[in-house]
Design a protein around this motif. Structure first.
Motif, short mmCIF file in Angstrom:
data_model
loop_
_atom_site.label_atom_id
_atom_site.label_comp_id
_atom_site.label_asym_id
_atom_site.label_seq_id
_atom_site.Cartn_x
_atom_site.Cartn_y
_atom_site.Cartn_z
N ILE A 71 -3.36 3.80 -4.20
CA ILE A 71 -2.50 4.75 -4.91
C ILE A 71 -1.46 3.98 -5.72
N ASP A 72 -1.44 4.23 -7.00
CA ASP A 72 -0.48 3.63 -7.95
C ASP A 72 -0.67 2.13 -8.17
N VAL A 73 -1.66 1.55 -7.55
CA VAL A 73 -1.98 0.13 -7.80
C VAL A 73 -3.50 -0.03 -7.84
N LEU A 74 -3.95 -1.19 -8.33
CA LEU A 74 -5.36 -1.51 -8.21
C LEU A 74 -5.62 -1.96 -6.77
N PRO A 75 -6.87 -1.88 -6.30
CA PRO A 75 -7.15 -2.48 -4.99
C PRO A 75 -6.73 -3.95 -5.03
N PHE A 76 -6.23 -4.45 -3.92
CA PHE A 76 -5.73 -5.83 -3.91
C PHE A 76 -6.84 -6.82 -4.20
N SER A 77 -8.01 -6.54 -3.66
CA SER A 77 -9.11 -7.48 -3.84
C SER A 77 -10.45 -6.74 -3.84
N LEU A 78 -11.40 -7.28 -4.56
CA LEU A 78 -12.77 -6.78 -4.49
C LEU A 78 -13.64 -7.89 -3.91
N VAL A 79 -14.60 -7.51 -3.08
CA VAL A 79 -15.51 -8.47 -2.48
C VAL A 79 -16.92 -8.13 -2.94
N HIS A 80 -17.59 -9.07 -3.53
CA HIS A 80 -19.01 -8.86 -3.83
C HIS A 80 -19.72 -10.19 -3.84
N ASN A 81 -20.94 -10.10 -3.41
CA ASN A 81 -21.78 -11.28 -3.42
C ASN A 81 -21.14 -12.45 -2.66
N GLN A 138 3.85 15.65 -3.15
CA GLN A 138 2.47 16.05 -2.85
C GLN A 138 1.52 15.76 -4.01
N CYS A 139 2.06 15.30 -5.14
CA CYS A 139 1.19 14.92 -6.26
C CYS A 139 0.32 13.73 -5.88
N ILE A 140 0.77 12.94 -4.92
CA ILE A 140 0.13 11.71 -4.44
C ILE A 140 0.43 10.53 -5.36
N TRP A 141 0.04 10.63 -6.63
CA TRP A 141 0.32 9.53 -7.55
C TRP A 141 1.69 9.73 -8.20
N ASN A 163 7.86 5.75 -4.83
CA ASN A 163 6.42 6.05 -4.82
C ASN A 163 5.74 5.70 -3.49
N THR A 164 6.50 5.74 -2.41
CA THR A 164 5.86 5.63 -1.10
C THR A 164 5.00 6.88 -0.89
N THR A 165 3.77 6.71 -0.44
CA THR A 165 2.95 7.89 -0.18
C THR A 165 3.54 8.65 1.01
N SER A 166 3.23 9.93 1.10
CA SER A 166 3.75 10.75 2.21
C SER A 166 3.34 10.17 3.55
N GLU A 167 2.10 9.72 3.63
CA GLU A 167 1.57 9.22 4.89
C GLU A 167 2.30 7.93 5.31
N THR A 168 2.49 7.04 4.34
CA THR A 168 3.20 5.80 4.63
C THR A 168 4.67 6.07 4.93
N ALA A 169 5.25 7.05 4.24
CA ALA A 169 6.65 7.40 4.48
C ALA A 169 6.84 7.90 5.91
N LEU A 170 5.92 8.73 6.37
CA LEU A 170 5.97 9.24 7.74
C LEU A 170 5.95 8.08 8.74
N THR A 207 6.24 0.22 -5.29
CA THR A 207 5.75 -0.68 -6.34
C THR A 207 6.39 -0.29 -7.65
N ASN A 208 6.77 -1.26 -8.42
CA ASN A 208 7.46 -0.97 -9.67
C ASN A 208 6.51 -0.69 -10.80
N ARG A 209 5.58 -1.59 -11.01
CA ARG A 209 4.63 -1.39 -12.10
C ARG A 209 3.48 -0.58 -11.56
N ILE A 210 3.39 0.64 -12.04
CA ILE A 210 2.40 1.55 -11.50
C ILE A 210 1.14 1.53 -12.35
N ILE A 211 0.03 1.27 -11.70
CA ILE A 211 -1.26 1.32 -12.39
C ILE A 211 -2.14 2.29 -11.63
N VAL A 212 -2.75 3.20 -12.36
CA VAL A 212 -3.65 4.14 -11.69
C VAL A 212 -5.06 3.57 -11.74
N ASP A 213 -5.66 3.48 -10.61
CA ASP A 213 -7.01 2.92 -10.51
C ASP A 213 -8.00 3.86 -11.18
#
Lengths: 457, 457
Positions: free
Chosen positions: A286-296, A388-391, A415-422, A451-457
């Motif tokens: 949410i609001d960031v790219l995945p930290f890492s991708l794993v392939h191959n 509740q918008c999530i992003w 921009n803490t998500t509700s779940e993380t805020a709880l 996170t300051n710089r928000i990127i939507v995946d």
């Protein structure tokens, strides 16, 4: 042919061919020839079928009665790698970059802690449903590819579907993870977990375990491990690959990046959410790219990592911060039209210590709730605001409503998500006594929940 | 130069050049020459500036003191169309298809009902914030392009930020929309609305107004109409274009499809959600593609429409079903780890008639809540289940937990969003007395709140 006949036949086939579970084999049946890895059967599995993991990563059940021949092959099968040829790793740094490639994985050691969930579940053939049953050892054994990634020590910590996981369980898991890391034996810890609340647990571990020497990776499955279409093995392979290769420590969630069996995304523990009930790629950053991708077998780190708060692996186990306690008396209230504002009074009267209001838009609630909020704050309950918008992020200075809420003492959580805020509020209240410390900690970035710089995946 | 001086100067400039608000003009200042449409100033606007809408759709404020000359031009400006050249309308049927193109828009009539929100707000220069103030007429006047789409009759119904909109307001709006349609004078009704709860209201109108003869389109803005970056005008132009051209009736939400000022998405009223706190493209269709995209004055309908429940425009106003009542006593509870199950008891004791539980994953809650749920159902409260995942559908037959919940009397709502489920329950309870009718209606598809073929946008 009866089940007993099948058992005898299987024994015979295994004896004559010299194969064992985990071996790469060619199986000839009356209908076809299959190349794959033999997967152990478990108590609840269909006793008429042998389970073979195919090269494409899927498992199939082969009717024992139809097997003509089993032949062991020495060739090491790469079963799960089916990387999309046209996939572009936009925004990611290549895993070739020596910065990311931590270790010679052949000598890596991982701890695999099982807590339950679909990833350690099997179909119950009596009901047609799924039940939790697989142990960490069985899980490890059923994915022979893991051997090639690291030496893995499995251990069962809990056997709970994740909807039953409570803050007390987070404490148990956090303590166990800390123990494993403190032993100094492991290059990473994998926590297999039900997907329903895996993002709550990953947030919990992100706060409970700071300054981690090695990565902690949560992993789950959307379909049980003994189903042909299970995503369990690729997710676990991805989690283990990341845990051995990542230069950065921290808490992550490893799950399918797309619906194809090719790329695993490793999400930041506080910035991930289960956004689909059933798809393999249900988990989204949410609001960031995945930290890492794993392939191959390689990992790539998001270019965004420089804007985030991460630390590199280290050997100073004694510097790890372990604060595994959580306060149960925190509520998450989702505001909606017609919301019963007396629910806030209920929380007050029930001894709740904090309320996360999941407001609308930038973090709003109806003015009808103002008096209840004012009273709650006055009586010493923390009232935090998420959206509740999530992003996106809360902003209480834009509209009259927001400014009024600030004046009432509502604390927006950016921009803490509700779940993380709880989860963070539960953690703060268990670890800080003073009001000012709770507020300061809740509004300070600890584990990329802001996170300051928000990127939507 | 004082504000009064500026006023005198402006009067003089308007008089000598013969321009009025809404005219296309060229303004020469000491620094530059601007081409645009003159936008009326309102009470709270900065009195030193004249507002001009540029060709790119953005508004700029021009310092009156710096204006050297204003010249009226007769050329009709197309200010808002900036359609991305590389955008592909995958999955959409071309608006060229005569099936979609309903009418010669020059003779169309629309009713514009204003309910408040950012779209009818202005910056309050005293506080730097935004306040609700603009009327439907001012809104209509400030977007001169609307004249070219249809004859629009504006009317103020409410002036509420949408976080303050309650079920009673839905009844007021539904009744007013029905009145407008019943007059037989309009080809469509536009409802301008705050974005925070616009998706709740669109769901409410979808149930309250069935068998609609003409489209009803809700529209909002993420930035106030007098801001240079406002999305209000393009959203309103898109809403009006769709309302005049769509062959299909129903309730829709029209908002930016992307962050660019080019394409407007018309979402199905029951299948849309505000998924970002601030972005122009905050509204997203859930589990379906947007019903229609509007660009360059044309509309395109999603190929999915054939799988959905829509009817074509018709003239039988008397066949319209108007059921504008809503029951307030319905709650939406978001389950989470550490959830206080006694919250369910609270709802029971407070006289709530239904609870929507926003469960985890496929629709789960902790087994610790089973006794409260059992008691609530026994005491006659309806307990419905949706998923906090947002995308995907509930499925209570897959896991033990789900089957247990079914046995307790929990009613899963497939892929109805939590927000739409809440609104539908409020509507059902106000319109049906018998338990069996409530259950039957809640589990029957009325307005695409259930979709079978799920596509993720």
């Amino acid at each position: 042919m009866t089940v007993d006949d099948n058992y005898s036949k299987l024994d015979e086939l295994f004896k004559t061919s010299g194969v064992k579970f985990g071996d790469s084999v060619i199986i000839e049946t009356q209908d076809a020839t299959h190349l794959g890895i033999l997967i152990p059967r478990y108590e609840y599995a269909d006793k008429n079928h042998l389970v073979l993991k195919l090269k494409n990563g899927y498992n199939i059940g082969i009717n024992v009665g139809k097997i003509k021949n089993i032949k062991k092959i020495t060739e090491k099968l790469e079963t799960t790698i089916n990387h999309g040829t046209d996939y572009k790793f936009g925004g990611f740094i290549s895993g070739q970059d020596p910065v990311q490639d931590f270790s010679n994985t052949l000598s890596s050691h991982l701890s695999l802690l099982s807590t339950g969930g679909t990833i350690s579940s099997k179909i119950d053939y009596r009901t047609g449903g799924v039940m939790a049953a697989l142990t960490a050892k069985e899980l490890n054994d059923s994915i022979p590819e893991l051997e090639r990634i690291a030496n893995i020590d499995p251990e069962v910590v809990l056997t709970e579907y994740s909807e039953n996981i409570k803050p007390e369980h987070w404490s148990v898991i956090a303590t166990k993870v800390a123990d494993k890391i403190s032993s100094g034996k492991y290059d990473g810890v994998i926590v297999s977990h039900g997907t329903d609340t895996m993002h709550y647990t990953s947030a919990a571990l992100s706060f409970a375990l700071q300054n981690l020497p090695v990565p902690v990776v949560l992993v789950g499955a959307q379909r049980s491990s003994d189903r042909p279409s299970s995503d369990a093995s690729l997710n676990l392979i991805g989690a283990c690959t990341f845990a051995t290769k990542s230069k950065f420590s921290g808490v992550f969630v490893a799950m399918h990046y797309t619906v194809s069996d090719d790329i695993i995304a490793c999400h930041i523990g506080t910035r991930v959410r289960k956004n689909h009930t059933s798809r393999r790629d249900a988990f989204r950053s949410i609001d960031v790219l995945p930290f890492s991708l794993v392939h191959n077998g390689q990992i790539e780190i998001s270019r965004q990592y420089a804007d985030l708060k991460f630390q590199e692996r280290h050997n100073n186990v004694e510097n790890m911060i372990v604060k595994p306690k959580f306060e149960n008396k925190v509520s998450l209230l989702k505001f909606h039209p017609g919301f019963d504002c007396r629910m806030i009074d209920y929380c007050l009267e029930s001894g709740h210590k904090a309320i996360i209001i999941e407001g609308t838009g930038l973090g709003h609630v109806s003015k009808e709730c103002f008096s209840q909020i004012k009273n709650a704050v006055k009586r010493g309950i923390f009232v935090f605001m998420t959206s509740q918008c999530i992003w996106g992020r809360t902003a209480l200075t834009v509209y009259d409503t927001g400014r009024d809420l600030l004046n009432l003492g509502v604390i927006p959580l950016f921009n803490t998500t509700s779940e993380t805020a709880l989860v963070k509020a539960m953690w703060c209240l268990a670890n800080f006594k003073e009001e000012k410390d709770v507020i300061k900690t809740m509004t300070t970035n600890i584990a990329n929940e802001f996170t300051n710089r928000i990127i939507v995946d």
